[in-house]
Design an enzyme around this catalytic site. Structure first.
Site, PDB file in Angstrom:
ATOM      1  N   ARG A  88      -9.162   1.227   9.404  1.00 14.66           N
ATOM      2  CA  ARG A  88      -8.744  -0.139   9.717  1.00 14.66           C
ATOM      3  C   ARG A  88      -9.784  -0.877  10.548  1.00 14.66           C
ATOM      4  O   ARG A  88      -9.573  -2.034  10.895  1.00 14.66           O
ATOM      5  CB  ARG A  88      -7.448  -0.088  10.515  1.00 14.66           C
ATOM      6  CG  ARG A  88      -6.199  -0.427   9.702  1.00 14.66           C
ATOM      7  CD  ARG A  88      -5.053  -0.269  10.659  1.00 14.66           C
ATOM      8  NE  ARG A  88      -3.862  -0.972  10.370  1.00 14.66           N
ATOM      9  CZ  ARG A  88      -2.816  -0.436   9.746  1.00 14.66           C
ATOM     10  NH1 ARG A  88      -2.884   0.759   9.241  1.00 14.66           N
ATOM     11  NH2 ARG A  88      -1.710  -1.133   9.624  1.00 14.66           N
ATOM     12  N   ARG A 145      11.668  -1.585  10.327  1.00  7.54           N
ATOM     13  CA  ARG A 145      10.686  -1.145  11.318  1.00  7.54           C
ATOM     14  C   ARG A 145      10.651  -2.135  12.474  1.00  7.54           C
ATOM     15  O   ARG A 145      10.692  -3.338  12.254  1.00  7.54           O
ATOM     16  CB  ARG A 145       9.296  -1.092  10.669  1.00  7.54           C
ATOM     17  CG  ARG A 145       9.059   0.143   9.886  1.00  7.54           C
ATOM     18  CD  ARG A 145       7.795   0.088   9.095  1.00  7.54           C
ATOM     19  NE  ARG A 145       6.614  -0.423   9.799  1.00  7.54           N
ATOM     20  CZ  ARG A 145       5.383  -0.373   9.298  1.00  7.54           C
ATOM     21  NH1 ARG A 145       5.178   0.176   8.121  1.00  7.54           N
ATOM     22  NH2 ARG A 145       4.373  -0.869   9.965  1.00  7.54           N
ATOM     23  N   LYS A 172       0.826  -1.212   0.000  1.00  8.67           N
ATOM     24  CA  LYS A 172       0.000   0.000   0.000  1.00  8.67           C
ATOM     25  C   LYS A 172       0.863   1.267   0.000  1.00  8.67           C
ATOM     26  O   LYS A 172       0.595   2.198  -0.740  1.00  8.67           O
ATOM     27  CB  LYS A 172      -0.912   0.037   1.238  1.00  8.67           C
ATOM     28  CG  LYS A 172      -1.911  -1.097   1.314  1.00  8.67           C
ATOM     29  CD  LYS A 172      -2.890  -0.897   2.462  1.00  8.67           C
ATOM     30  CE  LYS A 172      -2.267  -0.845   3.838  1.00  8.67           C
ATOM     31  NZ  LYS A 172      -1.614  -2.089   4.284  1.00  8.67           N
ATOM     32  N   ARG A 201       0.062  -8.704  13.741  1.00 14.02           N
ATOM     33  CA  ARG A 201      -0.551  -7.710  12.847  1.00 14.02           C
ATOM     34  C   ARG A 201      -1.468  -8.369  11.826  1.00 14.02           C
ATOM     35  O   ARG A 201      -2.512  -7.829  11.477  1.00 14.02           O
ATOM     36  CB  ARG A 201       0.542  -6.891  12.155  1.00 14.02           C
ATOM     37  CG  ARG A 201       1.213  -5.907  13.120  1.00 14.02           C
ATOM     38  CD  ARG A 201       2.540  -5.420  12.612  1.00 14.02           C
ATOM     39  NE  ARG A 201       2.419  -4.640  11.402  1.00 14.02           N
ATOM     40  CZ  ARG A 201       3.399  -4.503  10.510  1.00 14.02           C
ATOM     41  NH1 ARG A 201       4.554  -5.121  10.673  1.00 14.02           N
ATOM     42  NH2 ARG A 201       3.225  -3.761   9.450  1.00 14.02           N
ATOM     43  N   ARG A 257      11.667  -5.804   4.218  1.00 13.66           N
ATOM     44  CA  ARG A 257      11.352  -4.392   4.013  1.00 13.66           C
ATOM     45  C   ARG A 257      12.309  -3.483   4.791  1.00 13.66           C
ATOM     46  O   ARG A 257      12.642  -3.749   5.932  1.00 13.66           O
ATOM     47  CB  ARG A 257       9.916  -4.164   4.488  1.00 13.66           C
ATOM     48  CG  ARG A 257       9.448  -2.763   4.350  1.00 13.66           C
ATOM     49  CD  ARG A 257       7.967  -2.726   4.278  1.00 13.66           C
ATOM     50  NE  ARG A 257       7.327  -2.821   5.591  1.00 13.66           N
ATOM     51  CZ  ARG A 257       6.018  -2.645   5.748  1.00 13.66           C
ATOM     52  NH1 ARG A 257       5.247  -2.415   4.716  1.00 13.66           N
ATOM     53  NH2 ARG A 257       5.485  -2.740   6.945  1.00 13.66           N
TER      54      ARG A 257
HETATM   55  P1  AMP Z   1       1.161   0.686   9.059  1.00  9.84           P
HETATM   56  O1  AMP Z   1       2.395   1.451   8.764  1.00  9.84           O
HETATM   57  O2  AMP Z   1      -0.036   1.181   8.295  1.00  9.84           O
HETATM   58  O3  AMP Z   1       1.340  -0.812   8.935  1.00  9.84           O
HETATM   59  O4  AMP Z   1       0.814   0.961  10.613  1.00  9.84           O
HETATM   60  C1  AMP Z   1       1.716   0.596  11.648  1.00  9.84           C
HETATM   61  C2  AMP Z   1       0.983   0.529  12.982  1.00  9.84           C
HETATM   62  O5  AMP Z   1       0.408   1.810  13.296  1.00  9.84           O
HETATM   63  C3  AMP Z   1      -0.197  -0.442  13.037  1.00  9.84           C
HETATM   64  O6  AMP Z   1       0.218  -1.772  13.292  1.00  9.84           O
HETATM   65  C4  AMP Z   1      -1.023   0.158  14.167  1.00  9.84           C
HETATM   66  O7  AMP Z   1      -0.461  -0.136  15.440  1.00  9.84           O
HETATM   67  C5  AMP Z   1      -0.864   1.649  13.931  1.00  9.84           C
HETATM   68  N1  AMP Z   1      -1.897   2.172  12.999  1.00  9.84           N
HETATM   69  C6  AMP Z   1      -1.704   2.696  11.744  1.00  9.84           C
HETATM   70  N2  AMP Z   1      -2.864   3.067  11.188  1.00  9.84           N
HETATM   71  C7  AMP Z   1      -3.831   2.767  12.100  1.00  9.84           C
HETATM   72  C8  AMP Z   1      -5.233   2.896  12.115  1.00  9.84           C
HETATM   73  N3  AMP Z   1      -5.908   3.397  11.071  1.00  9.84           N
HETATM   74  N4  AMP Z   1      -5.901   2.494  13.239  1.00  9.84           N
HETATM   75  C9  AMP Z   1      -5.254   2.008  14.304  1.00  9.84           C
HETATM   76  N5  AMP Z   1      -3.922   1.837  14.352  1.00  9.84           N
HETATM   77  C10 AMP Z   1      -3.207   2.216  13.268  1.00  9.84           C
END
Ligand code: AMP
Length: 220
Positions: A92, A164, A17, A175, A131
């Site tokens: 989400r 990360r 994404k 996740r 990654r």
């Molecule tokens: P991502 O980079 O989108 O994979 O997000 C990394 C982490 O940030 C996720 O595993 C969540 O802990 C938090 N996070 C990101 N976006 C959201 C969201 N829309 N709602 C809740 N937690 C989020």
């Protein structure tokens, strides 16, 4: 009312994404709103939001809806989002999707598409483990599929490339579970609203990019 692209990128962690959102941002002149990037920046800067969010992120859990929803509502009001927006990693949960509908309604807008990027779980684990992200400019790399020219150095800005914290294997599993239980129901939510466009997320970055452009064909 903003014209242009108003889309959500939906898909499990590692679906690509972020990579595709960065491309769409340039291609369509829309803003990219990555809630994950915003939260990681807040954590690095140790802001109150960052301090509250870091525990959830490190466990692979979702940050509470109210924290995220306000952040997105404010971000959507910024000037660079007037030509359109790409939401990457938000919504989400079903309550987040309902809040997004409300936020957009108040702004006199509706979504014009939701792209569900589909990738089998085996491919996801492989992708997340390789990654790397630039600490300086946020550019994304993959050790096997899109490696930097020099080891651990960003081609664009010379910054350090890091993994990360939440891309460790045990957190990846958490996740993916969270995705299945809390986020995957959004596929039906958006299908029922005739917004869903499914894209096969397996292939090269260019292949997937072309499929997305095709899927967005009539939008904008
Ligand atoms: P991502 O980079 O989108 O994979 O997000 C990394 C982490 O940030 C996720 O595993 C969540 O802990 C938090 N996070 C990101 N976006 C959201 C969201 N829309 N709602 C809740 N937690 C989020």
């Amino acid at each position: 009312m903003a014209a242009g692209l108003r889309v959500v990128l939906l898909g499990p962690p590692g679906a690509g994404k972020g990579t595709q959102a960065k491309f769409l941002q340039e291609h369509y002149g829309a803003c990219q709103i990555s809630t994950g990037d915003i939260l990681r920046k807040a954590v690095a800067e140790q802001t109150p939001l960052g301090k509250e969010a870091s525990g959830y992120i490190n466990q692979g859990a979702l940050v509470p809806d109210d924290l995220i929803v306000n952040l997105v509502a404010e971000r959507l009001k910024e000037n660079d989002c007037a030509p359109g927006f790409i939401l990457d990693g938000f919504p989400r949960t079903i309550p987040q999707a309902q809040s997004l509908d409300e936020i957009l309604k108040k702004m006199g807008m509706v979504l014009n598409g939701v792209l569900a990027v589909q990738v089998p779980q085996k491919v996801i684990v492989e992708r997340l483990a390789g990654r790397r992200t630039c600490k300086g400019c946020g550019a994304l790399y993959h050790l096997a599929f899109d490696p930097p020219k020099a080891v651990a150095v960003c081609d664009r800005c010379g910054g350090e490339l890091v993994q990360r914290d939440d891309d460790r294997e045990e957190t990846i599993v958490a996740r993916l579970k969270v995705y299945d239980t809390q986020t995957a129901p959004l596929v039906d939510y958006y299908r029922e609203r005739n917004l869903l466009r499914s894209v096969d997320g397996v292939g090269t970055v260019d292949d997937i990019r072309n499929r997305i452009i095709q899927a967005l064909g009539d939008v904008k």
